[in-house]
Write an enzyme that holds these catalytic residues in place. Structure first.
Site, PDB file in Angstrom:
ATOM      1  N   LYS A 205       0.834  -1.202   0.000  1.00  0.00           N
ATOM      2  CA  LYS A 205       0.000   0.000   0.000  1.00  0.00           C
ATOM      3  C   LYS A 205       0.867   1.250   0.000  1.00  0.00           C
ATOM      4  CE  LYS A 205      -3.871   2.053   2.626  1.00  0.00           C
ATOM      5  NZ  LYS A 205      -4.668   1.945   3.863  1.00  0.00           N
ATOM      6  N   SER A 281      -9.463   2.049   3.145  1.00  0.00           N
ATOM      7  CA  SER A 281      -8.653   2.770   2.189  1.00  0.00           C
ATOM      8  C   SER A 281      -7.658   1.896   1.423  1.00  0.00           C
ATOM      9  CB  SER A 281      -7.878   3.882   2.920  1.00  0.00           C
ATOM     10  OG  SER A 281      -6.962   3.352   3.873  1.00  0.00           O
ATOM     11  N   SER A 305      -9.512  -0.140   7.298  1.00  0.00           N
ATOM     12  CA  SER A 305      -8.947   0.023   5.969  1.00  0.00           C
ATOM     13  C   SER A 305      -8.376  -1.248   5.356  1.00  0.00           C
ATOM     14  CB  SER A 305      -7.861   1.104   5.987  1.00  0.00           C
ATOM     15  OG  SER A 305      -8.440   2.376   6.186  1.00  0.00           O
TER      16      SER A 305
END
Length: 608
Positions: A205, A281, A305
């Site tokens: 990420k 996210s 997330s």
């Protein structure tokens, strides 16, 4: 001035008087030009403060954080009492090398059956190739990491040409991917592979440092003010195991949203339906794993997330206990609710990646006194008996509070099958002060995030944020010091409630999200979207593991009528990762026959 309220001490609450309150989020749903206009008004000195104050009042934030007297001392980060040892586990030393921990986790997995590997028909049910499948194919010289790398590069080029655009990665370097794959291929040819993770492709990420890439947090500017000089600790541990890094995965800008919307680099699409969000996210990590392009990815989780996109994309995601993994080298390394954790296509792959990255920072080892990390002995015949002894806690009014009844039905069916098959006991529980918990989390994660942004906003970078991030930060920076302290007093109360519940149950069960993947409005693609009502449903069951640091895992258990994945969440005691992993394995096994191939899927191992 609002009405003054006094909370009774947490240990004096009359639980018989506690009633479940449905969450009703009071906020406008905006996208496109309306969101841009609202953002400008919100950032004006006079009207902005009025709007923020109104939103806080409508959602009872002022009542809870300003007008309520809370007797407990504040708890500024999770504090855990000593925990009883978990049953049927293999204990490891977190100071061992990552390769040693991965080898230990590998021994705990069920026996590997090569009949499911590359040269055999895997049967009529869809399943993802596992890390052990790749390792078997490499050792058997059926395929090499370099060959798989070329298949992935072709797939990524295919993604680049998709309409609508579906950006999985914000940064990747084909030459670097090939270089890593060539080195791994050479190790296999010499019989010197490092671990079972050697040659395994993993995405990172974009809020976690991974050389040779800069960390942008999916903004257009973060890399200009924060140069990356080394790998994050978690990435370094994976690299030492021979992992091949695919690049930096797309995400909701700075993690400040739950859908995965990102006007900066394009919005990642759900592999099961390109017209729908992935969830966020960690949108890119979940989508890239669900698409079959890599076995696992690293995400961060400060407010669901990892778990939200894992649920919406039909993969597995685990939020570890706060402090179980070292956050050094991430944008949120100084936060009090965030962790780095794995997303994978199967439980066994998740456990192997978790084994590599676990290990507290020196500060957390001293301050949190973590229980020794351990893995469930899934290869042992007694593992089934241990599953049967697990007591499951369900707060029915909360469990049932979903947007779609299909979510409730599928999660209920999965739990009924688990109890019928393994004999688990279902215990009705009550969780007080859920509204207070959500408010405390918002103030806490908001303060964590604003502390990161504040120096850069004052230097003019705030204007370069997306409209959604700017509206969120307008709320975050409105929280005063006294409101923040009130939130931390509530945090201590929430910890007390959950520790009391865990005296009678081993795991709390909920749907992961209250709804399946939402549609992506066309107007949201260019300017973004702010939809707090949708966020409310996606975060309905998410908050406790972040606010008080508990481990939690989302495991796919079925689909709605439109073929969209549904996840079940398991919340464990502090440091209780092995228990939720064991239970998740059992659920995955019972749900395996229902697994569906995503609409967007690439078989990079067999390349067909």
């Amino acid at each position: 001035m609002g009405k003054h309220r006094v909370m009774v001490p947490v240990d004096e609450i009359d639980l018989s008087a506690v009633k479940y309150e449905q969450e009703v989020v009071q906020a406008p749903s905006l996208s496109g030009i309306r969101l841009k206009l609202f953002t400008r008004i919100l950032e004006s000195p006079f009207f902005g403060s009025l709007i923020v104050s109104h939103v806080k009042k409508q959602n009872k934030m002022i009542e809870l954080l300003q007008n309520t007297e809370i007797p407990e001392l504040p708890m500024f980060k999770p504090e855990f009492p000593l925990q009883e040892p978990e049953r049927g586990v293999y204990i490891v030393d977190e100071l061992e090398t990552p390769e040693e921990r991965v080898a230990s986790a590998l021994k705990c997995l069920p026996d590997y059956n090569p009949a499911h590997s590359l040269d055999e028909n895997p049967g009529t049910c869809f399943r993802y190739w596992t890390i052990r499948d790749y390792a078997h194919a490499y050792r058997s010289k059926l395929v090499t990491p370099l060959m798989v790398a070329e298949n992935i590069v072709l797939a990524l080029k295919d993604f680049e040409g998709k309409t609508p655009p579906c950006p999985l990665l914000v940064s990747f370097d084909v030459d670097d991917i090939r270089k890593q794959a060539a080195a791994s291929t050479q190790r296999f040819s010499e019989g010197k592979e490092i671990s079972v993770l050697d040659g395994i492709f993993i995405a990172i990420k974009d809020d976690i440092d991974c050389l040779p890439y800069q960390t942008k947090g999916a903004t257009t500017w973060m890399h200009d003010v924060r140069p990356v000089k080394s790998d994050a600790v978690s990435v370094s541990r994976l690299r030492s195991c021979g992992v091949i890094f695919l690049g930096k995965a797309n995400m909701h800008e700075l993690g400040m949203g739950t859908t995965g919307n990102n006007p900066n680099y394009g919005t990642t699409r759900n592999p099961h339906d390109p017209e729908r969000y992935t969830g966020g996210s960690s949108s890119g990590p979940a989508a890239i794993v669900a698409s079959g392009l890599c076995s696992a990815a690293l995400g961060t989780d400060g407010g669901g997330s990892i778990r939200i996109p894992s649920s919406l994309c039909g993969v597995v995601g685990m939020k570890t206990t706060y402090g179980r993994t070292d956050m050094k080298g991430s944008l949120c390394e100084a936060g009090t609710v965030e962790i780095i954790g794995p997303i994978a296509s199967s439980l066994e792959d998740l456990m192997l990646v978790y084994a590599a990255i676990l290990g507290s920072s020196p500060v957390d080892r001293f301050g949190l006194h973590p229980s020794p990390p351990c893995f469930p002995k899934l290869s042992a015949k007694k593992s089934t008996d241990v599953v049967g002894s697990v007591r499951l806690g369900r707060y029915t009014p909360w469990f049932n509070d979903v947007k779609q009844t299909e979510v409730l039905d599928k999660c209920g069916d999965a739990l009924s099958l688990l109890c019928k098959t393994h004999g688990c006991e279902m215990v009705e529980i009550l969780i007080p002060e859920l509204l207070e918990m959500r408010t405390a989390h918002l103030a806490t994660i908001g303060a964590d995030m604003h502390s990161i942004l504040s120096p850069h906003i004052s230097n003019g970078k705030g204007a370069k944020l997306t409209c959604e991030s700017r509206t969120s930060d307008a709320l975050f920076r409105s929280f005063t010091g006294s409101e923040y302290v009130s939130a931390q007093r509530i945090r201590r109360r929430i910890m007390y409630h959950h520790l009391e519940i865990f005296k009678n149950v081993d795991v709390i069960v909920t749907p992961t999200t209250g709804a399946t993947a939402p549609m992506i409005p066309r107007s949201a693609l260019k300017c973004g979207e702010s939809d707090m009502k949708t966020t409310g449903f996606l975060m309905r069951f998410i908050i406790a593991p972040n606010l008080i640091g508990l481990p939690a895992i989302s495991v796919p258990i079925g689909y709605d009528k439109q073929g969209l994945p549904i996840g079940l969440q398991l919340i464990g005691r502090p440091w209780g990762e092995a228990t939720i992993l064991r239970l998740a394995f059992a659920i995955e096994e019972l749900s395996a026959a229902s697994l569906k191939k995503p609409t967007s899927f690439y078989d990079v191992l067999k390349a067909n």
